[in-house]
Design an enzyme around this catalytic site. Structure first.
Site, PDB file in Angstrom:
ATOM      1  N   HIS A 113      32.881   7.540  41.981  1.00 21.35           N
ATOM      2  CA  HIS A 113      31.744   8.144  41.282  1.00 21.35           C
ATOM      3  C   HIS A 113      30.991   9.033  42.266  1.00 21.35           C
ATOM      4  O   HIS A 113      31.370   9.122  43.433  1.00 21.35           O
ATOM      5  CB  HIS A 113      30.818   7.075  40.696  1.00 21.35           C
ATOM      6  CG  HIS A 113      30.539   5.947  41.647  1.00 21.35           C
ATOM      7  ND1 HIS A 113      29.821   6.108  42.805  1.00 21.35           N
ATOM      8  CD2 HIS A 113      30.917   4.649  41.622  1.00 21.35           C
ATOM      9  CE1 HIS A 113      29.746   4.966  43.441  1.00 21.35           C
ATOM     10  NE2 HIS A 113      30.408   4.064  42.773  1.00 21.35           N
ATOM     11  N   HIS A 148      38.328   6.465  53.240  1.00 18.19           N
ATOM     12  CA  HIS A 148      36.997   6.574  52.641  1.00 18.19           C
ATOM     13  C   HIS A 148      35.873   6.278  53.657  1.00 18.19           C
ATOM     14  O   HIS A 148      34.907   7.040  53.762  1.00 18.19           O
ATOM     15  CB  HIS A 148      36.918   5.606  51.460  1.00 18.19           C
ATOM     16  CG  HIS A 148      35.687   5.733  50.649  1.00 18.19           C
ATOM     17  ND1 HIS A 148      35.460   6.783  49.789  1.00 18.19           N
ATOM     18  CD2 HIS A 148      34.591   4.938  50.555  1.00 18.19           C
ATOM     19  CE1 HIS A 148      34.283   6.621  49.199  1.00 18.19           C
ATOM     20  NE2 HIS A 148      33.731   5.507  49.646  1.00 18.19           N
ATOM     21  N   HIS A 150      32.806   8.566  55.209  1.00 20.98           N
ATOM     22  CA  HIS A 150      31.387   8.179  55.261  1.00 20.98           C
ATOM     23  C   HIS A 150      30.859   8.312  56.696  1.00 20.98           C
ATOM     24  O   HIS A 150      29.775   8.864  56.934  1.00 20.98           O
ATOM     25  CB  HIS A 150      31.207   6.717  54.828  1.00 20.98           C
ATOM     26  CG  HIS A 150      30.976   6.507  53.364  1.00 20.98           C
ATOM     27  ND1 HIS A 150      29.969   7.132  52.659  1.00 20.98           N
ATOM     28  CD2 HIS A 150      31.604   5.695  52.467  1.00 20.98           C
ATOM     29  CE1 HIS A 150      30.002   6.728  51.387  1.00 20.98           C
ATOM     30  NE2 HIS A 150      30.984   5.861  51.243  1.00 20.98           N
ATOM     31  N   GLY A 210      27.715  -4.018  48.656  1.00 20.74           N
ATOM     32  CA  GLY A 210      27.549  -3.113  47.514  1.00 20.74           C
ATOM     33  C   GLY A 210      27.943  -3.776  46.203  1.00 20.74           C
ATOM     34  O   GLY A 210      27.254  -3.638  45.187  1.00 20.74           O
ATOM     35  N   GLY A 248      26.725   3.517  50.378  1.00 19.84           N
ATOM     36  CA  GLY A 248      25.683   3.381  49.360  1.00 19.84           C
ATOM     37  C   GLY A 248      24.568   2.428  49.755  1.00 19.84           C
ATOM     38  O   GLY A 248      23.410   2.632  49.384  1.00 19.84           O
ATOM     39  N   ASP A 295      28.543   7.988  48.022  1.00 20.28           N
ATOM     40  CA  ASP A 295      29.883   8.579  47.985  1.00 20.28           C
ATOM     41  C   ASP A 295      29.890  10.106  47.954  1.00 20.28           C
ATOM     42  O   ASP A 295      30.843  10.725  48.437  1.00 20.28           O
ATOM     43  CB  ASP A 295      30.685   8.025  46.796  1.00 20.28           C
ATOM     44  CG  ASP A 295      31.327   6.692  47.146  1.00 20.28           C
ATOM     45  OD1 ASP A 295      31.100   6.195  48.267  1.00 20.28           O
ATOM     46  OD2 ASP A 295      32.064   6.149  46.295  1.00 20.28           O
ATOM     47  N   ASN A 301       5.773  12.637  45.267  1.00 18.33           N
ATOM     48  CA  ASN A 301       6.974  13.446  45.054  1.00 18.33           C
ATOM     49  C   ASN A 301       8.026  12.602  44.345  1.00 18.33           C
ATOM     50  O   ASN A 301       8.539  11.643  44.907  1.00 18.33           O
ATOM     51  CB  ASN A 301       7.518  13.933  46.406  1.00 18.33           C
ATOM     52  CG  ASN A 301       8.841  14.680  46.255  1.00 18.33           C
ATOM     53  OD1 ASN A 301       9.294  14.950  45.145  1.00 18.33           O
ATOM     54  ND2 ASN A 301       9.451  15.010  47.389  1.00 18.33           N
ATOM     55  N   SER A 342      11.623  12.940  41.645  1.00 13.12           N
ATOM     56  CA  SER A 342      12.631  13.946  41.319  1.00 13.12           C
ATOM     57  C   SER A 342      12.323  14.620  39.979  1.00 13.12           C
ATOM     58  O   SER A 342      11.796  13.994  39.049  1.00 13.12           O
ATOM     59  CB  SER A 342      14.021  13.324  41.304  1.00 13.12           C
ATOM     60  OG  SER A 342      14.037  12.157  40.518  1.00 13.12           O
TER      61      SER A 342
HETATM   62 FE   LIG Z   1      31.687   4.669  49.452  1.00 14.08          FE
END
Ligand SMILES: [Fe+2]
Length: 559
Positions: A11, A126, A130, A180, A298, A326, A520, A522
């Site tokens: 994702h 992966h 990162h 995670g 993450g 990611d 602030n 988003s």
């Molecule tokens: Fe990841």
């Protein structure tokens, strides 16, 4: 040499482009296709590319598909085959589907770029992607690196060592040892979506971590320098049974009332996460005796844990990129391929989050006119916006290049007055429609911040809204809208060198009010952050925003 980096595996699909080692552009697909996180997290779609993000990257750099020398994809199917076991799935056939789709990834890239890529297509592990996404932008010439996420190919946490252009994995903690995933499961158990970790973080401040600390000790067992997750305690897909309800009681269903018990569970999860990440920090410190730490994955979006890592003093400096999740692996994968293919160093120390599309005045005016609004021009947009904020208005501030990463950092932001105790409710009611236990963050003039917050030494990552820190007790009553229940704030430091227009706006607010910060949040309402002027106008029109500034063009709710 032009290297296209792609994240598409789970994702937060995204694309990034390195030109001769320089990070020129990076953008998340969700900003274009308006689907949160870009696509569904499905085993059946790692070949679903962020096509619009890729096309934007090429257009921005003035390149065509033929100019791309290498493509880097931030996942390695070969590593997956050797380290991941199909029985970890509830249904082992899921792995067959996943690998089948990964087998199509290079074909999809070739179709998109309309030519064979052969040796020019690269799968990058992966967690290496990162790690690189944090290390090269950090500017450190050597560093310990910690990656903590749900899962890479099989690893949930990786300790690594970087010197010069070389990053080497030192140790991995593989599934089921994944912080995670624990967060995803507890999110579901508490009636939230798997992406709602930030809601749990907000809720945790209202809870007593002691009430469920024993339960979490059996879910996440933390040693002095390591941690382990019990898959049956947490009820991972692979587990034959789940003890989560025995340990924590009945689950909460979406939409039902949030009880004190739920806040206590969130608080215990946060405390267990803090302890587990600190154990990894001590471990990587012992194995890689360098002074500086890069942190990605993450889990590095957890501002409370990040604050503790920094305050612990284990490392003299801690760098976390603006997109540690990611999406950032698109950048990291491209850096890894650059180092493998080029003898020269890639650019280092460019950590700007402002890597996305910008729109000139002509484009802004065209969007305003086609939406049927009459544009007005401001000779001093920063001052006019600051005055409106001081008068209690909600101002949308749309300037320059869009941020890369989940936080709006002053270019696609909604701004409001932190002095008003009712401003959180007003923002939630009129625009954001968020749960009232979630805090709003302040953006602060860096040179004034120490008078208001207990920050310690300023670091680059303070500019990305990634650390929670205490608000000084004597100032809390002056800025009630940005002080969380536990007396902390997840602040963004704003320096004139990094974002001159935004710094000017906050300076104008300070000159008028004596308060060097604004709320602030988003610029969105339950959808991805706005990207284009047309997106901005749609959200402005449907919500209770009082004014929208784009460059020096502005609209007010009356126009
Ligand atoms: Fe990841």
């Amino acid at each position: 040499m032009n290297i296209l980096g792609i994240n598409a595996v789970y994702h937060d699909s995204a694309a990034a482009l390195l030109v001769d080692g320089e990070l020129v552009v990076a953008v998340e697909e969700e900003r274009f296709n308006r689907i949160k996180h870009g696509k569904l997290p499905d085993v059946d779609n790692p070949h679903q590319f962020p096509e619009r993000a890729i096309r934007f990257c090429l257009d921005y750099a003035g390149l065509t598909a033929a100019d791309i020398d290498h493509v880097a994809y931030s996942f390695d199917p070969q590593l997956r085959r050797t380290r991941f076991r199909a029985e970890w799935w509830a249904d082992p056939r899921s792995e067959e589907v996943f690998l089948l789709r990964l087998g199509q990834v290079r074909d999809v890239a070739e179709e998109l770029l309309e030519r064979p890529l052969r040796q020019r297509f690269h799968f990058v592990p992966h967690h290496l992607a990162h790690a690189a996404s944090a290390y090269f932008p950090s500017g450190f010439d050597r560093a310990a690196i910690l990656t903590v996420d749900g899962i890479g190919e099989a690893a949930g946490s990786t300790l690594a060592k970087a010197v010069g252009t070389h990053i080497r994995s030192v140790e991995t903690f593989e599934y089921p040892h994944s912080l995670g995933f624990v967060w995803e499961v507890v999110c579901g158990y508490l009636g939230f979506s798997m992406y709602d970790a930030s809601k749990l973080m907000g809720l945790a401040a209202y809870g007593n971590p002691e009430a469920f600390s024993r339960a979490f000790q059996s879910i996440i067992r933390v040693g002095e320098e390591d941690y382990a997750v019990d898959p049956e305690a947490i009820g991972f897909q692979s587990a034959k049974s789940s003890q989560i309800e025995t340990l924590l009681g009945p689950p909460r269903y979406e939409g039902s009332e949030i009880l004190q018990r739920h806040a206590d569970i969130a608080a215990a999860l946060q405390a267990a996460t803090n302890a587990a990440v600190m154990a990894l920090v001590r471990r990587v410190k012992r194995k890689v005796p360098f002074g500086k730490l890069c942190f990605a994955g993450g889990v590095a979006l957890n501002c409370v844990t990040n604050g503790l890592v920094r305050q612990s003093g284990e490392f003299s400096d801690v760098f976390i990129p603006s997109a540690p999740h990611d999406a950032g692996t698109a950048i990291g994968a491209a850096f890894v391929v650059h180092c493998a293919k080029q003898k020269s160093l890639p650019e280092r120390g460019n950590s700007s989050p402002y890597l996305g599309p910008a729109f000139d005045r002509r484009e802004i005016l065209a969007a305003v006119k086609s939406a049927g609004f009459t544009p007005r021009r401001s000779k001093a947009p920063a001052r006019d916006a600051a005055d409106m904020i001081a008068d209690g208005k909600i101002v949308a501030w749309f300037q320059g290049r869009m941020e890369f990463g989940p936080r709006a950092l002053g270019n696609r932001s909604l701004l409001a007055d932190p002095r008003r105790p009712d401003m959180r409710d007003i923002l939630n009611r009129r625009v954001k429609h968020r749960e009232d236990f979630r805090p709003f963050a302040p953006s602060v003039m860096a040179e004034r911040a120490d008078e208001w917050f207990e920050i310690g030494a300023h670091s680059t990552s303070h500019e990305f809204m990634l650390f929670a820190c205490p608000v000084k007790a004597e100032q809390r009553d002056r800025i009630p809208a940005v002080v969380h229940h536990d007396g902390s704030a997840r602040l963004q430091l704003v320096r004139p060198e990094s974002n001159p227009q935004f710094h000017e706006l906050i300076s104008c607010f300070f000159a008028r009010t004596g308060v060097p910060l604004v709320i602030n949040t988003s610029f969105n309402d339950s959808e991805p952050i706005v990207c284009t002027p047309a997106d901005a106008i749609v959200t402005f029109r449907k919500s209770g925003i009082d004014a929208l500034f784009m460059d020096d063009v502005y609209l007010t709710a009356q126009t």
